[in-house]
Design a protein around this motif. Structure first.
Motif, PDB file in Angstrom:
ATOM      1  N   GLY A 192      -2.233   1.570  -7.246  1.00 36.46           N
ATOM      2  CA  GLY A 192      -2.680   2.646  -8.391  1.00 36.46           C
ATOM      3  C   GLY A 192      -2.620   4.003  -7.766  1.00 36.46           C
ATOM      4  O   GLY A 192      -2.145   4.933  -8.527  1.00 36.46           O
ATOM      5  N   LEU A 193      -3.008   4.224  -6.575  1.00 30.71           N
ATOM      6  CA  LEU A 193      -2.899   5.597  -6.118  1.00 30.71           C
ATOM      7  C   LEU A 193      -1.616   6.080  -6.103  1.00 30.71           C
ATOM      8  O   LEU A 193      -1.405   7.176  -6.291  1.00 30.71           O
ATOM      9  N   LEU A 194      -0.943   5.200  -5.533  1.00 30.20           N
ATOM     10  CA  LEU A 194       0.580   5.878  -5.462  1.00 30.20           C
ATOM     11  C   LEU A 194       1.288   6.162  -6.765  1.00 30.20           C
ATOM     12  O   LEU A 194       2.205   7.040  -6.851  1.00 30.20           O
ATOM     13  N   VAL A 195       0.988   5.149  -7.708  1.00 28.88           N
ATOM     14  CA  VAL A 195       1.612   5.522  -8.987  1.00 28.88           C
ATOM     15  C   VAL A 195       1.042   6.590  -9.625  1.00 28.88           C
ATOM     16  O   VAL A 195       1.793   7.397 -10.448  1.00 28.88           O
ATOM     17  N   ALA A 196      -0.272   6.667  -9.450  1.00 31.90           N
ATOM     18  CA  ALA A 196      -0.924   7.997 -10.162  1.00 31.90           C
ATOM     19  C   ALA A 196      -0.412   9.311  -9.376  1.00 31.90           C
ATOM     20  O   ALA A 196      -0.129  10.342 -10.261  1.00 31.90           O
ATOM     21  N   PRO A 244      -7.301  -5.651  -2.858  1.00 34.85           N
ATOM     22  CA  PRO A 244      -7.555  -4.380  -2.226  1.00 34.85           C
ATOM     23  C   PRO A 244      -6.023  -3.844  -2.366  1.00 34.85           C
ATOM     24  O   PRO A 244      -5.828  -2.460  -2.742  1.00 34.85           O
ATOM     25  N   PRO A 245      -4.798  -4.421  -2.218  1.00 32.26           N
ATOM     26  CA  PRO A 245      -3.440  -3.552  -2.303  1.00 32.26           C
ATOM     27  C   PRO A 245      -3.250  -2.917  -3.605  1.00 32.26           C
ATOM     28  O   PRO A 245      -2.773  -1.910  -3.793  1.00 32.26           O
ATOM     29  N   PHE A 266     -12.829   7.618  -3.420  1.00 32.38           N
ATOM     30  CA  PHE A 266     -11.556   7.543  -4.182  1.00 32.38           C
ATOM     31  C   PHE A 266     -11.706   7.233  -5.517  1.00 32.38           C
ATOM     32  O   PHE A 266     -10.860   7.625  -6.245  1.00 32.38           O
ATOM     33  N   VAL A 267     -12.935   6.862  -6.078  1.00 33.73           N
ATOM     34  CA  VAL A 267     -13.266   6.588  -7.453  1.00 33.73           C
ATOM     35  C   VAL A 267     -12.982   8.039  -8.154  1.00 33.73           C
ATOM     36  O   VAL A 267     -12.238   8.146  -9.047  1.00 33.73           O
ATOM     37  N   GLY A 307      -5.969   0.962  -9.967  1.00 33.37           N
ATOM     38  CA  GLY A 307      -6.467   1.657  -8.865  1.00 33.37           C
ATOM     39  C   GLY A 307      -8.119   1.177  -8.459  1.00 33.37           C
ATOM     40  O   GLY A 307      -8.615   0.988  -7.488  1.00 33.37           O
ATOM     41  N   LEU A 308      -8.934   1.585  -9.587  1.00 29.85           N
ATOM     42  CA  LEU A 308     -10.187   1.257  -9.537  1.00 29.85           C
ATOM     43  C   LEU A 308     -10.569  -0.186  -9.296  1.00 29.85           C
ATOM     44  O   LEU A 308     -11.466  -0.559  -8.645  1.00 29.85           O
TER      45      LEU A 308
END
Length: 198
Positions: A129-133, A123-124, A50-51, A74-75
């Motif tokens: 980060g992924l969702l906003v991206a 962790p959340p 996922f990085v 996210g990272l």
């Protein structure tokens, strides 16, 4: 380098972790043992992959402050989740049986800051980060509008019940399909234009 491999393999490994976790619980206990270790290694591999996914999403969004801040969040979350999974693997390898795992986890959580950063709040941030991206991409019309909703459903499924992690992994894979199928996830390497000298 082709980042499409990461977009495909990350949710597949996440799904594999969920399925292995379900199989590990058939006897009423989870861990220690081969299923515990294998499942967590799959999850760790997913987080590592996922990085480049997050970095590619930043590039597709055109960089900028929002995309950079989102990627950093996210990272950070992914790194803290990796720490949690690593702890789980180590405990699973060191514990003689399931009963011994609880006290070992308790000792880890008693270390100042670990419970908050590695288990509760850290962790959340990966999912945020992924969702906003992906929502940023959809807002820029660089991804279909349904993609962030699929990622949101994947996140909620895993949050509601860990038994739904396989569903979350598959939803994540569906969300990534438009990016996998397009050529946009390929990292382009600059080439020297041909010389016009004669």
């Amino acid at each position: 380098m082709n980042a499409r491999v990461a977009f495909l393999a990350a949710p597949v490994l996440l799904t594999a972790y969920g399925l292995i976790r379900l199989a590990d619980g058939w006897d009423g206990e989870r861990g220690p043992g081969p299923a515990w270790t294998t499942g967590h290694l799959a999850f760790l591999g997913a987080l590592v992959l996922f990085v480049p996914v997050l970095l590619t999403l930043r590039r597709l969004a055109g960089g900028g402050r929002l995309a950079t801040a989102t990627t950093a969040i996210g990272l950070t979350g992914a790194g803290l989740a990796m720490a949690q999974i690593t702890i789980d693997i180590v405990v699973g390898l060191r514990a003689g049986d399931h009963a011994a795992m609880g006290p070992m986890f308790d000792r880890v959580r008693q270390v100042p800051g670990v419970a908050l950063a590695v288990y509760d709040a850290g962790p959340p941030l990966f999912y945020v980060g992924l969702l906003v991206a992906v929502a940023h991409l959809a807002a820029r019309r660089a991804a279909p509008v349904w993609v962030p909703f699929a990622v949101l459903l994947a996140t909620l499924a895993s949050a509601v019940d860990l038994d739904l992690v396989p569903v979350g992994g598959l939803l994540m894979l569906v969300a990534f399909v438009p990016l996998i199928r397009s050529g946009s996830t390929r990292v382009r390497v600059a080439r020297t234009p041909p010389s016009t000298a004669r």
